[in-house]
Design an enzyme around this catalytic site. Structure first.
Site, mmCIF file in Angstrom:
data_model
loop_
_atom_site.group_PDB
_atom_site.id
_atom_site.type_symbol
_atom_site.label_atom_id
_atom_site.label_comp_id
_atom_site.label_asym_id
_atom_site.label_seq_id
_atom_site.Cartn_x
_atom_site.Cartn_y
_atom_site.Cartn_z
ATOM 1 N N ARG A 244 37.295 -10.026 26.040
ATOM 2 C CA ARG A 244 37.579 -10.857 27.180
ATOM 3 C C ARG A 244 36.307 -10.774 28.309
ATOM 4 O O ARG A 244 35.623 -9.500 28.356
ATOM 5 C CB ARG A 244 39.000 -10.466 27.901
ATOM 6 C CG ARG A 244 39.788 -11.021 27.284
ATOM 7 C CD ARG A 244 40.187 -12.348 27.441
ATOM 8 N NE ARG A 244 41.585 -12.848 26.597
ATOM 9 C CZ ARG A 244 41.664 -13.342 25.199
ATOM 10 N NH1 ARG A 244 40.393 -13.342 24.674
ATOM 11 N NH2 ARG A 244 42.783 -13.730 24.956
ATOM 12 N N HIS A 292 33.636 -18.833 23.352
ATOM 13 C CA HIS A 292 34.889 -18.321 22.882
ATOM 14 C C HIS A 292 35.199 -18.889 21.754
ATOM 15 O O HIS A 292 36.347 -19.493 21.550
ATOM 16 C CB HIS A 292 35.892 -18.597 23.997
ATOM 17 C CG HIS A 292 36.876 -17.762 24.059
ATOM 18 N ND1 HIS A 292 37.516 -17.067 25.438
ATOM 19 C CD2 HIS A 292 37.572 -17.270 22.979
ATOM 20 C CE1 HIS A 292 38.611 -16.349 24.846
ATOM 21 N NE2 HIS A 292 38.891 -16.330 23.552
HETATM 22 P P1 NAP Z 1 45.599 -5.100 19.198
HETATM 23 O O1 NAP Z 1 46.200 -5.474 17.816
HETATM 24 O O2 NAP Z 1 46.768 -5.266 20.302
HETATM 25 O O3 NAP Z 1 44.681 -3.953 19.512
HETATM 26 C C1 NAP Z 1 44.166 -3.588 20.508
HETATM 27 C C2 NAP Z 1 43.470 -2.173 20.280
HETATM 28 O O4 NAP Z 1 42.841 -1.629 21.610
HETATM 29 C C3 NAP Z 1 44.270 -0.988 19.948
HETATM 30 O O5 NAP Z 1 43.806 -0.275 18.966
HETATM 31 C C4 NAP Z 1 44.606 -0.307 20.893
HETATM 32 O O6 NAP Z 1 45.040 1.232 20.867
HETATM 33 C C5 NAP Z 1 43.515 -0.362 21.882
HETATM 34 N N1 NAP Z 1 43.592 -0.196 23.308
HETATM 35 C C6 NAP Z 1 44.341 -0.904 24.159
HETATM 36 N N2 NAP Z 1 44.215 -0.282 25.535
HETATM 37 C C7 NAP Z 1 43.296 0.799 25.172
HETATM 38 C C8 NAP Z 1 42.733 1.774 26.315
HETATM 39 N N3 NAP Z 1 43.262 1.977 27.403
HETATM 40 N N4 NAP Z 1 42.032 2.531 25.889
HETATM 41 C C9 NAP Z 1 41.882 2.822 24.210
HETATM 42 N N5 NAP Z 1 42.057 1.586 23.625
HETATM 43 C C10 NAP Z 1 42.725 0.909 24.004
HETATM 44 O O7 NAP Z 1 44.733 -6.422 19.567
HETATM 45 P P2 NAP Z 1 43.858 -7.419 18.469
HETATM 46 O O8 NAP Z 1 44.600 -8.403 17.893
HETATM 47 O O9 NAP Z 1 42.849 -6.584 17.773
HETATM 48 O O10 NAP Z 1 42.993 -8.221 19.681
HETATM 49 C C11 NAP Z 1 42.113 -7.596 20.508
HETATM 50 C C12 NAP Z 1 41.375 -8.438 21.664
HETATM 51 O O11 NAP Z 1 40.580 -9.464 21.237
HETATM 52 C C13 NAP Z 1 42.754 -9.535 22.181
HETATM 53 O O12 NAP Z 1 43.689 -8.598 23.244
HETATM 54 C C14 NAP Z 1 41.955 -10.641 22.678
HETATM 55 O O13 NAP Z 1 41.595 -10.356 24.165
HETATM 56 C C15 NAP Z 1 40.450 -10.438 21.973
HETATM 57 N N6 NAP Z 1 40.375 -11.846 21.174
HETATM 58 C C16 NAP Z 1 39.264 -12.807 21.179
HETATM 59 C C17 NAP Z 1 39.246 -13.567 20.380
HETATM 60 C C18 NAP Z 1 37.831 -14.585 20.603
HETATM 61 O O14 NAP Z 1 37.789 -15.364 19.911
HETATM 62 N N7 NAP Z 1 36.837 -14.121 21.245
HETATM 63 C C19 NAP Z 1 40.268 -13.921 19.367
HETATM 64 C C20 NAP Z 1 41.075 -13.113 19.317
HETATM 65 C C21 NAP Z 1 41.292 -12.058 20.050
HETATM 66 P P3 NAP Z 1 46.239 1.598 19.858
HETATM 67 O O15 NAP Z 1 45.662 1.252 18.621
HETATM 68 O O16 NAP Z 1 46.173 2.917 20.106
HETATM 69 O O17 NAP Z 1 47.411 0.899 20.465
HETATM 70 C C1 GLV Z 2 41.765 -15.745 21.725
HETATM 71 O O1 GLV Z 2 40.978 -15.447 22.598
HETATM 72 C C2 GLV Z 2 42.767 -15.085 21.412
HETATM 73 O O2 GLV Z 2 43.332 -14.231 22.381
HETATM 74 O O3 GLV Z 2 43.510 -15.216 20.334
#
Ligand code: NAP
Ligand code: GLV
Length: 329
Positions: A244, A292
């Site tokens: 983000r 994005h």
């Molecule tokens: P997720 O499965 O919820 O994973 C989040 C990770 O971050 C987990 O490993 C979590 O730790 C860690 N985390 C959260 N808070 C933390 C903190 N304060 N300190 C250290 N580690 C922390 O999320 P995801 O599906 O991988 O997606 C991640 C992010 O990618 C989304 O929230 C979104 O903003 C972004 N995204 C972007 C796009 C794009 O097109 N640019 C697309 C999709 C997603 P734990 O494992 O210990 O809980």
């Molecule tokens: C895109 O940014 C998502 O959070 O899936």
């Protein structure tokens, strides 16, 4: 067993399922998304369900499929059992006042992890192998070799080892880069040196030269990439932000590029999107930007996942990807 084969258990289960889904009401409220293909896809996946696009005053639904809905939607749909976010990140959704009983369910993977892996590997390899330099050389008619660089000099730190971060870390490890991973709770991932929690954040940063951000945006992670933290990365650092825009203090990145500590960045997300005209990131020689798009929501895979989860919730079963609003992700 075989004695059950003539017993009409399966049929009656299916009939019950159909009766239940006939009663299921789904409302669709997704900003910037063409509704028709989603409605059609959900109707095929959940035969008998009543599915419609939300408008003010619409009747109460059981389930909602949402992306950046207005507060009015939440206030009116106060009896929802669950909200299905058609993205992985729920930061925008959690800014709203939500019905307290409604589960918030994020997309988990649904085809995004492989896209994220290819985007980040591309960015790391493009930088490491100096493809921009070769492109400029070829354009200038110059045939010249650059000195091979050691991948041991390019340790990659992946912040966030969730659904997307773990996939990215594993993909990068395939190219033999040293990989550091940072998460809130402990992880054991082959080929990844794990750092856990705030007390190990400094060690994670100083061990890394390339930084990949895949944290969710929460009050704890906002502005996590700033003058201080990026300044702790190894000299010649490279920053890849695919999570983000609000994770990055943009002027701090620009200052660190100017000072030479950071070599460049690949950025897919921005504090303000679309990136405003005249922003310093447009046309910056050391910054690559994309709109994005690093991991897009794939409609068919997402519909299949959401429909499967709605049916599971109706049967009283657990589903993956339930958000903890207090934690922020
Ligand atoms: P997720 O499965 O919820 O994973 C989040 C990770 O971050 C987990 O490993 C979590 O730790 C860690 N985390 C959260 N808070 C933390 C903190 N304060 N300190 C250290 N580690 C922390 O999320 P995801 O599906 O991988 O997606 C991640 C992010 O990618 C989304 O929230 C979104 O903003 C972004 N995204 C972007 C796009 C794009 O097109 N640019 C697309 C999709 C997603 P734990 O494992 O210990 O809980
Ligand atoms: C895109 O940014 C998502 O959070 O899936």
């Amino acid at each position: 067993g075989p004695s059950c084969s003539s017993f009409p258990l399966r049929d009656s289960t299916q009939r019950q399922g159909a009766v239940r889904s006939a009663a299921m009401k789904i409302t669709f409220c997704c900003t910037d998304t063409k509704a028709e293909p989603w409605l059609q896809g959900l109707a095929v996946a959940l035969p008998g369900a009543e599915i419609s696009v939300w408008q003010p005053g619409a009747p109460q639904a059981d389930y909602a499929v949402v992306w950046a809905p207005p507060q009015q939607f939440m206030d009116e749909q106060a009896g929802l059992k669950a909200l299905f976010n058609i993205g992985a990140g729920v930061d925008a959704l959690l800014k709203l006042r939500l019905p307290p009983q409604a589960l918030v369910v994020r997309l988990d993977d649904a085809g995004m992890a492989v896209q994220m892996a290819e985007y980040v590997c591309h960015a790391v390899i493009r930088h490491f192998r100096e493809f921009d330099g070769y492109e400029a050389d070829m354009a200038a008619g110059r045939w010249g070799y650059r000195k091979p660089r050691l991948r041991s000099d390019f340790p990659v730190g992946v912040m966030g080892l969730g659904v997307l971060g773990e996939r990215v870390a594993r993909a990068l490890a395939q190219f033999d880069f040293p990989i550091n991973g940072y998460s809130r709770t402990p992880k054991a991932i082959d080929g990844v040196r794990a750092f856990t929690g705030a007390e190990q954040f400094n060690d994670f940063l100083v061990a890394s030269r390339v930084l990949v951000n895949l944290l969710p945006l929460t009050p704890e992670t906002a502005n996590v990439m700033n003058q201080d933290t990026l300044g702790r990365l190894q000299p010649g650092a490279y920053v890849i932000n695919v999570a983000r825009g609000a994770h990055l203090v943009e002027e701090d990145l620009l200052a660190l590029i100017d000072s030479g500590h950071v070599a460049g960045a690949t950025l897919d997300v921005f504090r303000s999107e679309p990136l405003p005209a005249g922003h310093a990131f447009w046309n910056h020689p050391r910054i690559t930007i994309t709109p994005h798009t690093s991991a897009r929501t794939l409609r068919d895979e997402s519909i299949a996942q959401i429909a499967r989860k709605m049916a599971a919730l109706e049967r009283g079963e657990a589903v993956a990807g339930i958000v903890n609003p207090a934690r922020g992700y």
